[in-house]
Motif scaffolding. Structure first.
Motif, short mmCIF file in Angstrom:
data_model
loop_
_atom_site.label_atom_id
_atom_site.label_comp_id
_atom_site.label_asym_id
_atom_site.label_seq_id
_atom_site.Cartn_x
_atom_site.Cartn_y
_atom_site.Cartn_z
N PRO A 1 0.75 -1.30 0.03
CA PRO A 1 -0.07 0.00 0.06
C PRO A 1 0.91 1.17 -0.04
N ALA A 2 2.02 1.43 0.75
CA ALA A 2 2.87 2.58 0.82
C ALA A 2 3.33 2.88 -0.83
N ILE A 3 3.71 1.92 -1.40
CA ILE A 3 4.06 2.17 -3.08
C ILE A 3 2.90 2.70 -3.76
N GLN A 4 1.72 2.16 -3.70
CA GLN A 4 0.34 2.56 -4.35
C GLN A 4 0.25 4.14 -3.68
N ILE A 5 0.29 4.28 -2.67
CA ILE A 5 -0.23 5.74 -2.06
C ILE A 5 0.94 6.68 -2.66
N HIS A 6 2.17 6.10 -2.61
CA HIS A 6 3.56 7.09 -3.17
C HIS A 6 2.93 7.31 -4.67
N VAL A 7 2.84 6.40 -5.57
CA VAL A 7 2.45 6.55 -7.09
C VAL A 7 1.21 7.26 -7.10
N ALA A 8 0.43 7.16 -6.32
CA ALA A 8 -1.02 7.87 -6.55
C ALA A 8 -0.76 9.53 -6.13
N THR A 9 0.22 9.70 -5.51
CA THR A 9 0.29 11.09 -5.20
C THR A 9 1.43 11.67 -6.12
N VAL A 10 2.32 10.95 -6.45
CA VAL A 10 3.33 11.60 -7.35
C VAL A 10 3.06 11.71 -8.73
N VAL A 11 2.30 10.89 -9.27
CA VAL A 11 1.75 11.34 -10.65
C VAL A 11 1.03 12.49 -10.61
N PRO A 12 0.03 12.69 -9.99
CA PRO A 12 -0.49 14.05 -9.98
C PRO A 12 0.27 15.27 -9.55
N ALA A 13 1.12 14.91 -8.88
CA ALA A 13 2.24 16.04 -8.34
C ALA A 13 3.06 16.34 -9.63
N ALA A 14 3.66 15.12 -10.20
CA ALA A 14 4.23 15.56 -11.56
C ALA A 14 3.57 16.50 -12.52
N LEU A 15 2.23 15.99 -12.91
CA LEU A 15 1.47 16.81 -13.84
C LEU A 15 1.08 18.13 -13.38
N LEU A 16 0.74 18.36 -12.13
CA LEU A 16 0.09 19.69 -11.76
C LEU A 16 1.53 20.64 -11.56
N GLY A 17 2.58 19.96 -11.04
CA GLY A 17 3.62 20.64 -11.00
C GLY A 17 4.35 21.42 -12.33
N ALA A 18 4.30 20.43 -13.43
CA ALA A 18 4.58 21.02 -14.75
C ALA A 18 3.60 22.20 -15.23
N TYR A 19 2.35 21.99 -14.79
CA TYR A 19 1.54 22.89 -15.03
C TYR A 19 1.50 24.29 -14.56
N LEU A 20 1.87 24.17 -13.11
CA LEU A 20 2.15 25.26 -12.15
C LEU A 20 3.53 26.03 -12.64
#
Length: 161
Positions: free
Chosen positions: A11-30
């Motif tokens: 679960p820790a890896i799943q949570i990690h991926v579930a937060t880092v993917v949107p963070a990567a996309l949102l960060g590029a947008y910002l």
């Protein structure tokens, strides 16, 4: 490409991926959009929250057991948490230059550079993206990487707002 290795992960890896993917996309947008707007401030808070959860989740991931369950990537997580605190403090002080520097460092160090290491052979994301002989996944990954790089580079060429 298959999500099976990720779905079978702890679960820790799943949570990690579930937060880092949107963070990567949102960060590029910002990074590519005007700064200081109400939208930037709201999305920036969401991005920072995603980054903090991403960094915290790594302390429950011990796949690269180099030193009592931890590895050098955990130092990056500590740096990300410290950087998040510093970026928020700089934004509250209206120190735009410092805030910009810290956020870019978190994005490039915590997402881009660390993200590249997740594609090394033997890592879960390598299995997700490069499983089988699916060249479409490789091509899609290259397109997304090039698009993100173009967005970030174009934001560097514009004057800071």
């Amino acid at each position: 490409m298959t999500l099976e290795p990720l779905l079978d992960a702890q679960p820790a890896i799943q949570i990690h991926v579930a937060t880092v993917v949107p963070a990567a996309l949102l960060g590029a947008y910002l990074l590519s959009r005007p700064k200081g707007t109400p939208r930037h401030r709201l999305l920036g808070k969401i991005w920072m929250g995603l980054m903090v959860i991403t960094a915290l989740s790594t302390f429950f991931i011990h796949e690269l057991n180099m030193f009592y369950g931890f590895s050098p990537i955990h130092l990056l997580s500590i740096a990300t948490l410290f950087g998040a605190w510093q970026a928020i403090a700089a934004a509250r002080r209206h120190d735009v230059v410092r805030h910009r520097h810290i956020v870019r460092s978190i994005y490039f160090g915590g997402i881009v550079i660390a993200g590249l290491f997740t594609f090394l052979p033997g890592r879960i994301m390598n299995s997700v993206v490069f499983s089988g002989h699916d060249m479409v996944a490789l091509a899609a990954g290259l397109v997304v990487t090039c698009a993100a790089a173009a967005i970030v580079l174009s934001s560097r060429l514009r004057p800071a707002a």
